[in-house]
Design a protein around this motif. Structure first.
Motif, short mmCIF file in Angstrom:
data_model
loop_
_atom_site.label_atom_id
_atom_site.label_comp_id
_atom_site.label_asym_id
_atom_site.label_seq_id
_atom_site.Cartn_x
_atom_site.Cartn_y
_atom_site.Cartn_z
N MET A 133 4.06 -0.33 -8.48
CA MET A 133 5.30 0.09 -7.82
C MET A 133 6.46 -0.76 -8.30
O MET A 133 6.30 -1.91 -8.63
N SER A 134 7.63 -0.17 -8.36
CA SER A 134 8.83 -0.90 -8.73
C SER A 134 9.27 -1.80 -7.59
O SER A 134 9.10 -1.48 -6.42
N ALA A 135 9.84 -2.95 -7.94
CA ALA A 135 10.28 -3.89 -6.90
C ALA A 135 11.69 -3.62 -6.43
O ALA A 135 12.18 -4.30 -5.53
N MET A 136 12.38 -2.66 -7.04
CA MET A 136 13.73 -2.35 -6.60
C MET A 136 13.64 -1.51 -5.33
O MET A 136 13.24 -0.35 -5.35
N ILE A 137 13.97 -2.11 -4.20
CA ILE A 137 13.67 -1.54 -2.90
C ILE A 137 14.81 -0.66 -2.41
O ILE A 137 15.97 -1.07 -2.40
N ASP A 138 14.45 0.55 -1.98
CA ASP A 138 15.36 1.38 -1.20
C ASP A 138 14.74 1.47 0.18
O ASP A 138 13.86 2.29 0.44
N THR A 139 15.18 0.60 1.06
CA THR A 139 14.53 0.48 2.37
C THR A 139 14.70 1.71 3.24
O THR A 139 14.01 1.85 4.26
N GLU A 140 15.60 2.62 2.85
CA GLU A 140 15.80 3.82 3.66
C GLU A 140 14.71 4.86 3.42
O GLU A 140 14.53 5.76 4.23
N VAL A 141 13.99 4.73 2.30
CA VAL A 141 13.00 5.76 1.97
C VAL A 141 11.57 5.24 1.93
O VAL A 141 10.64 6.03 1.89
N VAL A 142 11.37 3.92 1.93
CA VAL A 142 10.01 3.41 1.87
C VAL A 142 9.33 3.55 3.23
O VAL A 142 9.98 3.47 4.28
N SER A 143 8.02 3.74 3.19
CA SER A 143 7.25 3.83 4.42
C SER A 143 6.97 2.45 4.98
O SER A 143 7.19 1.43 4.30
N ALA A 144 6.47 2.40 6.20
CA ALA A 144 6.12 1.12 6.82
C ALA A 144 5.04 0.42 6.00
O ALA A 144 5.05 -0.81 5.84
N GLU A 145 4.11 1.20 5.45
CA GLU A 145 3.04 0.62 4.64
C GLU A 145 3.61 0.02 3.35
O GLU A 145 3.22 -1.07 2.93
N GLU A 146 4.54 0.73 2.72
CA GLU A 146 5.16 0.23 1.50
C GLU A 146 6.00 -1.01 1.79
O GLU A 146 5.99 -1.97 1.00
N ARG A 147 6.70 -1.01 2.90
CA ARG A 147 7.50 -2.17 3.28
C ARG A 147 6.60 -3.40 3.43
O ARG A 147 6.94 -4.49 2.97
N SER A 148 5.45 -3.20 4.08
CA SER A 148 4.51 -4.30 4.25
C SER A 148 4.01 -4.82 2.91
O SER A 148 3.89 -6.03 2.70
N ALA A 149 3.73 -3.89 1.97
CA ALA A 149 3.26 -4.29 0.64
C ALA A 149 4.33 -5.08 -0.11
O ALA A 149 4.04 -6.09 -0.76
N TYR A 150 5.58 -4.61 -0.03
CA TYR A 150 6.68 -5.34 -0.66
C TYR A 150 6.79 -6.75 -0.08
O TYR A 150 6.99 -7.73 -0.81
N GLU B 254 7.94 -6.84 -15.58
CA GLU B 254 7.57 -5.44 -15.35
C GLU B 254 7.76 -5.05 -13.89
O GLU B 254 8.27 -3.97 -13.59
N TYR B 255 7.36 -5.92 -12.99
CA TYR B 255 7.46 -5.61 -11.56
C TYR B 255 8.90 -5.34 -11.16
O TYR B 255 9.19 -4.44 -10.35
N LEU B 256 9.83 -6.10 -11.74
CA LEU B 256 11.25 -5.97 -11.41
C LEU B 256 11.96 -4.94 -12.29
O LEU B 256 13.17 -4.75 -12.15
N ASP B 257 11.20 -4.32 -13.20
CA ASP B 257 11.78 -3.32 -14.09
C ASP B 257 12.94 -3.90 -14.88
O ASP B 257 13.98 -3.25 -15.09
#
Length: 255
Positions: A1-18, A233-236
């Motif tokens: 997954m890309s590390a560039m976060i759009d917190t308005e669209v990520v799920s709770a599970e994705e937020r936890s992973a980030y 790579e993680y940060l693109d």
């Protein structure tokens, strides 16, 4: 997954992973920064006791493989961790200090300089611009070099420590509904890797592996190279990689 976060669209599970990734990345940066600073008693004792390499290995193991990750670099990083484990009981502050001096020199090392601007360009004015840009990154987050350290802005250790702080603040933002903070920290990480640490850090690590062979620093080097590659790579990010030392030349006098 890309590390560039759009917190308005990520799920709770994705937020936890980030957030979990940010914690692990913060830990990696903190430990590498401590290892590459001038030897101090507390980090040296952590190395001698084994706490250092165990903590570093735990963080590294929690970072998920990236789609285009260089498996050979990860393997060399694992070998570096094994090397730290093998020699940890013999680590002393005095011994690290001697190795540090032999590798980096008591004056500026020309074989393995730990300063970005020794790689960045051939003109003294470009060095000044690079230092100003690095200082601007630090200042934007309320950070500055401790004058008591007598260290330069572009030393590898402060740059790693800066990334540690960014990752730590990203994790805090994600875990405390401070989305703007998390997004800003994530974006700055990518910018700093692309403009600074990701450009010269990998080549520095390669030089350190050769110059520090058989020492703690020689084992740290492949871990650093793998981690910076993983981060890129993680940060693109797409840094313009440095592949040689380009010491700055003094400007010529106008005739």
């Amino acid at each position: 997954m890309s590390a560039m976060i759009d917190t308005e669209v990520v799920s709770a599970e994705e937020r936890s992973a980030y957030a979990e990734n940010a914690v692990a990345r913060s830990g990696m940066y903190r430990l590498l920064a401590e290892a590459l600073a001038y030897p101090a008693a507390a980090p040296c004792e952590a190395m001698r006791s084994g706490e250092f390499h165990r903590e570093l290995a735990t963080y590294a193991a929690s970072l998920p493989p990236q789609p285009n990750e260089d498996a050979e670099l990860r393997d060399r990083g694992i070998e570096g961790l094994a090397g730290l484990e093998a020699i940890h009981g013999s680590v002393t502050t005095d011994g690290l200090g001697e190795d540090h001096g032999a590798i980096f020199g008591h004056a500026l090392s020309r074989d393995c300089p730990p300063y970005e601007t020794e790689y960045a360009g051939a003109h003294i004015f470009l060095q000044s611009q690079e230092l100003a840009d690095i200082g601007g990154f630090y200042a934007a987050y309320g950070l500055a070099i401790d004058e008591a350290s007598h260290e330069r802005l572009d030393h590898i250790s402060p740059q790693l420590e800066f990334m540690h702080v960014l990752c730590e603040r990203e994790a805090y933002g994600l875990n405390n509904d401070r989305d703007e903070q998390a997004e800003a920290c994530s974006q700055t990480q990518g910018q700093f890797i692309e403009d600074h640490l990701g450009r010269w850090g990998p080549y520095f690590a390669q030089l350190l592996a050769m110059r520090g062979a058989g020492t703690v620093y020689g084992h740290i080097a492949p871990i650093l190279e793998w981690f910076l590659s993983w981060e890129t790579e993680y940060l693109d990010a797409t840094p313009d990689l440095v592949t040689e030392i380009q010491a700055a030349a003094e400007p010529e006098d106008d005739e």
